[in-house]
Enzyme design. Structure first.
Site, PDB file in Angstrom:
ATOM      1  N   GLY A  86       5.067   1.690  11.972  1.00  0.00           N
ATOM      2  CA  GLY A  86       4.066   0.704  12.811  1.00  0.00           C
ATOM      3  C   GLY A  86       4.168   1.366  14.179  1.00  0.00           C
ATOM      4  O   GLY A  86       3.698   1.567  15.450  1.00  0.00           O
ATOM      5  N   HIS A 105       2.438  -9.014   4.350  1.00  0.00           N
ATOM      6  CA  HIS A 105       3.059  -8.165   4.949  1.00  0.00           C
ATOM      7  C   HIS A 105       2.807  -7.147   4.129  1.00  0.00           C
ATOM      8  O   HIS A 105       2.256  -5.866   4.936  1.00  0.00           O
ATOM      9  CB  HIS A 105       4.535  -8.407   5.209  1.00  0.00           C
ATOM     10  CG  HIS A 105       4.919  -7.193   6.095  1.00  0.00           C
ATOM     11  ND1 HIS A 105       4.000  -7.411   7.415  1.00  0.00           N
ATOM     12  CD2 HIS A 105       5.459  -6.865   6.666  1.00  0.00           C
ATOM     13  CE1 HIS A 105       4.720  -6.277   7.709  1.00  0.00           C
ATOM     14  NE2 HIS A 105       5.971  -5.841   7.405  1.00  0.00           N
ATOM     15  N   HIS A 135       2.946   1.331   8.866  1.00  0.00           N
ATOM     16  CA  HIS A 135       3.482  -0.018   8.254  1.00  0.00           C
ATOM     17  C   HIS A 135       4.490  -0.518   9.195  1.00  0.00           C
ATOM     18  O   HIS A 135       5.289   0.414   8.945  1.00  0.00           O
ATOM     19  CB  HIS A 135       3.255  -0.359   6.599  1.00  0.00           C
ATOM     20  CG  HIS A 135       3.781  -1.289   6.362  1.00  0.00           C
ATOM     21  ND1 HIS A 135       5.115  -1.926   5.402  1.00  0.00           N
ATOM     22  CD2 HIS A 135       2.785  -2.901   6.450  1.00  0.00           C
ATOM     23  CE1 HIS A 135       4.851  -3.266   5.253  1.00  0.00           C
ATOM     24  NE2 HIS A 135       3.863  -3.244   5.441  1.00  0.00           N
ATOM     25  N   SER A 136       4.324  -1.506   9.771  1.00  0.00           N
ATOM     26  CA  SER A 136       5.417  -2.296   9.416  1.00  0.00           C
ATOM     27  C   SER A 136       6.851  -1.602  10.970  1.00  0.00           C
ATOM     28  O   SER A 136       5.731  -1.846  12.162  1.00  0.00           O
ATOM     29  CB  SER A 136       6.397  -2.578   8.645  1.00  0.00           C
ATOM     30  OG  SER A 136       7.262  -3.694   8.996  1.00  0.00           O
ATOM     31  N   ALA A 137       8.074  -1.321  10.225  1.00  0.00           N
ATOM     32  CA  ALA A 137       8.857  -0.898  11.140  1.00  0.00           C
ATOM     33  C   ALA A 137       8.333   0.775  11.640  1.00  0.00           C
ATOM     34  O   ALA A 137       8.593   1.586  12.695  1.00  0.00           O
ATOM     35  CB  ALA A 137      10.260  -0.453  10.984  1.00  0.00           C
TER      36      ALA A 137
END
Length: 376
Positions: free
Chosen positions: A198, A337, A194-196
């Site tokens: 990723g 998000h 997820h997110s950073a």
């Protein structure tokens, strides 16, 4: 909803905790400390009623300011994705990336930064009221107001952590630790990030391509060569990472070797993205070529503006099997998000289970939503 009811009780499983990675580093006194190690929580589902454990385990990789607890219990107190995937027969590994949560940070590892509650509200939880991107008004799935004083938001923010200010250092340590975890598991695993977080699967797969079965990237940091978020600006000089990653031909100096070209957005509510130029021929992510990738984008997230660019960059760089799951195209609406924490999170998880079954294990016909016995 049947899918949501499936995880209202913890699924019967066995739990193990251990650390991987890290190295002993000397200090000024001549003694040593272990640095860069990573906390891992392993959850193994019980075989019940003839349901076999799936052959490929899943490694869950959290985002910035977060930890592996994200996957256990949602801020509203409901079971998280670990329960859902255990119910589908997947062995789960939850990590705290190096320098975060239960993975120690020590003086000398670098400076830390933290984000204010107002920033979290704007980007993640109260987007409908505070978000400035076009899709923000579509956000309806966060439980509660998403603001300070609301118990659900307060739980989320209470679990927020400081993060290393140097993303390249963080990514290198995460790459090394995740490679050590893949080595310990010893068979191909599915990376869900997820997110950073990723960016970590690209780097882990780069050094252990034979041990990565597939990658599910929930809105990975982007777009290429940039970062949009609480602190936006130029980033990821290697296109999909701040840390070096293998290209063919090799990239020695990313500023010189990766030739940029701005590509127009495909729709008015999206943003232009920087990709590699078509001339000279785009450099290829040679170790990721054969790994199936699913990029998941929520309709109300700020990522809805530019995840198209991340998908196109991966395809341009030679990753052959990249699918872009836009939740609204599956009738899943209102997510931001933090989709895996929101009211309909199991609907999102069910789509990922279907994709994993189709691309990695042969079609499963979708997730099995029959409730399993309660565990501890």
């Amino acid at each position: 909803m049947a899918g949501q009811a499936n995880t209202n009780a913890s699924v019967l499983h066995r739990r193990e905790v251990f650390y991987v990675g890290g190295q002993y580093m000397p200090n000024k006194t001549g003694t040593h400390t272990l640095e860069g190690q990573m906390y891992v929580e392993r959850l193994v589902p019980a075989e019940i009623d003839g349901r076999p454990i799936k052959p490929c385990p899943i490694i869950f990789i959290h985002g910035a300011t977060r930890s592996g607890t994200d996957w256990l219990t949602k801020p509203d107190g409901q079971p998280g994705w670990a329960s859902f995937f255990l119910s589908q027969g997947y062995e789960c590994y939850l990590v705290d990336l190096p320098f975060r949560g239960r993975s120690p940070w020590r003086p000398g590892n670098g400076s830390m930064i933290a984000y204010a509650a107002e920033s979290i509200q704007t980007m993640f939880t109260a987007c409908r009221e505070n978000g400035t991107w076009p899709q923000a008004k579509l956000h309806t799935q966060w439980p509660g107001t998403g603001k300070m004083g609301n118990p659900v938001f307060d739980q989320l923010y209470a679990s927020s952590l400081q993060i290393l200010s140097d993303p390249a250092t963080q990514e290198k340590a995460s790459q090394s630790a995740c490679a050590a975890l893949l080595d310990r598991i010893g068979r191909p695993a599915i990376l869900v990030s997820h997110s950073a977080g990723g960016l970590v699967p690209w780097l882990a797969a780069d050094v252990r391509p034979g041990l990565v079965k597939s990658i599910v990237a929930l809105e990975p940091t982007g777009p290429p060569f940039f970062k949009v978020g609480i602190k936006s600006g130029p980033s990821a000089p290697y296109g999909v990472s701040n840390a070096p990653i293998t290209y063919g031909p090799p990239v020695v100096d990313p500023k010189a070797d990766l030739v940029h070209e701005i590509v127009k957005a495909p729709a008015p509510d999206m943003t232009d993205c920087t990709l590699q130029a078509e001339s000279p021929p785009p450099r290829q992510l040679v170790n990721l070529t054969d790994i199936p990738v699913l990029v998941v984008t929520a309709p109300a997230s700020y990522h809805a503006q530019y995840d198209w660019g991340t998908v196109r960059y991966l395809r341009q760089a030679g990753v052959r099997n990249v699918e872009h799951l836009k939740l609204e195209e599956k009738g899943i609406l209102g997510n931001g998000h933090m989709m895996f924490m929101e009211k309909n999170s199991d609907e999102v998880a069910a789509q990922i289970v279907r994709w994993i079954g189709d691309c990695c294990c042969g079609s499963t016909g979708g997730p099995d939503l029959t409730p399993l016995p309660r565990g501890v």
